[in-house]
Each structure stands twice: as C-alpha cells, then as structure tokens.
Scaffold this active site. Structure first.
Site, short mmCIF file in Angstrom:
data_model
loop_
_atom_site.label_atom_id
_atom_site.label_comp_id
_atom_site.label_asym_id
_atom_site.label_seq_id
_atom_site.Cartn_x
_atom_site.Cartn_y
_atom_site.Cartn_z
CG ASP A 56 4.24 -3.13 5.58
OD1 ASP A 56 4.39 -3.61 6.13
OD2 ASP A 56 4.33 -3.81 4.49
CD GLU A 64 5.37 -9.54 7.35
OE1 GLU A 64 5.73 -10.80 7.09
OE2 GLU A 64 4.64 -9.35 6.33
CG ASP A 112 6.62 -6.11 2.97
OD1 ASP A 112 5.45 -5.69 2.42
OD2 ASP A 112 7.43 -6.78 3.14
CB SER A 113 3.01 -4.96 -2.06
OG SER A 113 2.20 -3.94 -1.17
CE LYS A 160 1.76 -4.69 7.05
NZ LYS A 160 2.60 -5.86 6.46
CD GLU A 212 -1.53 -11.42 3.49
OE1 GLU A 212 -0.99 -11.42 2.26
OE2 GLU A 212 -0.13 -10.55 3.97
#
Length: 273
Positions: free
Chosen positions: A92, A124, A53-54, A122, A191
C-alpha cells in the site's frame, strides 16, 4: 508441492492475475507485515500478499491507517519480500504519499519499489487520483486500484459503513473502476460495496477485482490475516470468516509457559546444557 493446494511453483506476477481472471480461477490474497508470517502464508500457497497500511492498526495499534509513514511501509514490505518466494507482493502507498500530486506520488512510488523490492503498489481512489496513477504506471510501476470503502478517507466519510449503496455513488464507482482499468491498473480492490455492484464491475472490466466485503462474484478475495486467524478481538464484520482462534491458542500457550517458569518446571534437565 508449492503449497497446501497449489502445484504451480512459478512466481505469481501481475500478468498471472489477469490470466487467472480469464481462466475463471479465483485469486487468494492475505495481508502480512513481517518475515515469519509472510513465509508461512507464502508456503501455504497464497497467490498474493498485501503489505497493507492496515499495519497501522494491526502492528502499531493506531485507530486508523492514516498515521503510518512511507518509511514504515518500506520496513514492513522489505521484511515480507524476503520471505515471499511465490506470491505477488503488493504494498500500500500510505496516506499522504500520493494525494499531494503527481510529483510526490511518483517519487514515493519509486522509493517504495526500490527500497522494499515489492512487486506492485496499491492506491485508494478513482478519477481524483487518475493523473498520479497514470504517471506511476508510466514509470513502469504496476498499480492495484482500491475503490468503495477507502480507509485513508475515513475522516471524509466519518463511517466504515458499506459504500455505493445509492445509485449515484454506484455509478461513480463503476466509472472509476473502468477509468483505472483503462489507465492500466492490473487489478482493483473493492471494499465493502454491495455484492450486486461488485458483480457488475467484475463483469464490465478486463482486470481482476479483489473483494473484501464485496460478495462472491469478485475475481479474488483479500482478508487481514490477524482477523481471519482470530488474533484480533472485538472486530466481527459480516464479511469476516475466522479460520482459527489463535488468540485462545496463544493465550493458553503463554499461560502454560508462565506457569512452568513460576513453578521451576522450565527448563528441565533435558532443556539445560
């Protein structure tokens, strides 16, 4: 040869990630968001491609990862999947696609998998999202966890500083990692956490840890490709190693093109029909 330093042409799978941890073979991952870049990355021998999602920052110019949508992530992931022949492609799940609960999380996870063709997702968070993670795993979808600095929660933390430096937060991160691994996640990204903590997590869970700013004891590493190739400017965290200066190379090449067009040198007779 399958890649620059890779002779194994087999498709990388989630099972292979776990095999690599058992063998002590480090796992290499880079982000990609488009067909052309993903093809280059894949042919170079990367083990995994993260459609992060970067993309919200790198591709769309947003200040955080929060604005990117499920539709946009599907678009980027579908483009990458078309190019990746060997690498495991992980997409993501963007902010808002699973935080509202199990039903929305499973529905969005299924949609991303079906419409993009990626290999895994992925997410978070730790025990707070464990029910949703389990439901997605129960739907047959592989999940990579993500702990430590979680950019989707930036407004909660208010900083991109190193996480889990204090004993209480470090203990929670370790407990979260164990819970995610026991639930069935095939890997966990760590991270911006202290290297000593990342080593402890790596040693105490059975699935691979993928570090970004988490030291050398993780089972693998991931970087944002625009950062490691030197395309981005003004972003130089301690964990970032720049392997090229594409900003300078591209600026020079484009400047030469502009000069040649302005002077009438391009196209010449050999470049004309």
């Amino acid at each position: 040869m399958a890649g620059y330093l890779v002779n194994d042409e087999r498709k990388v799978t989630t099972h292979r990630f776990i095999e690599m941890k058992k063998k002590g073979e480090k796992i290499s991952i880079l982000t990609s968001y488009d067909f052309t870049t993903a093809g280059i990355v894949d042919r170079a021998g990367i083990d995994g491609i993260l459609v992060g999602d970067s993309a919200s920052n790198v591709m769309a110019g947003n200040g955080t990862t929060l604005p990117i949508t499920v539709d946009q992530m599907i678009y980027h992931a579908r483009s990458v999947v078309k190019a990746a022949k060997r690498a495991l492609v992980v997409c993501d799940m963007p902010f808002g696609s699973y935080q509202t609960g199990r039903h929305d999380g499973v529905a969005n996870a299924i949609r991303i998998m079906k419409e993009s063709g990626c290999d895994a997702l992925k997410m978070e968070g730790g025990v707070e999202i464990l029910d949703t993670v389990k439901a997605i795993l129960d739907a047959g979808i592989p999940v990579m966890g993500h702990l430590g600095l979680t950019p989707q929660s930036i407004n909660k933390f208010g900083t991109y500083a190193v996480r889990a430096k204090e004993e209480q937060e470090a203990a929670k991160l370790l407990a979260d990692a164990k819970a995610l691994a026991e639930a069935g996640c095939f890997a966990i990204t760590l991270e911006k956490v202290p290297a000593q903590l990342a080593e402890k997590v790596t040693n105490e869970i059975s699935v691979p840890t993928i570090g970004i700013g988490a030291g050398n004891h993780c089972d693998g590493q991931v970087l944002v490709i625009a950062d490691m190739l030197g395309m981005t400017q003004g972003f130089s965290p301690r964990f970032l190693r720049r392997y090229a200066d594409l900003n300078a190379i591209m600026t020079d090449a484009i400047g030469n093109y502009v000069r040649d067009v302005k002077s009438g040198d391009f196209p010449n007779e050999q470049e004309s029909y």
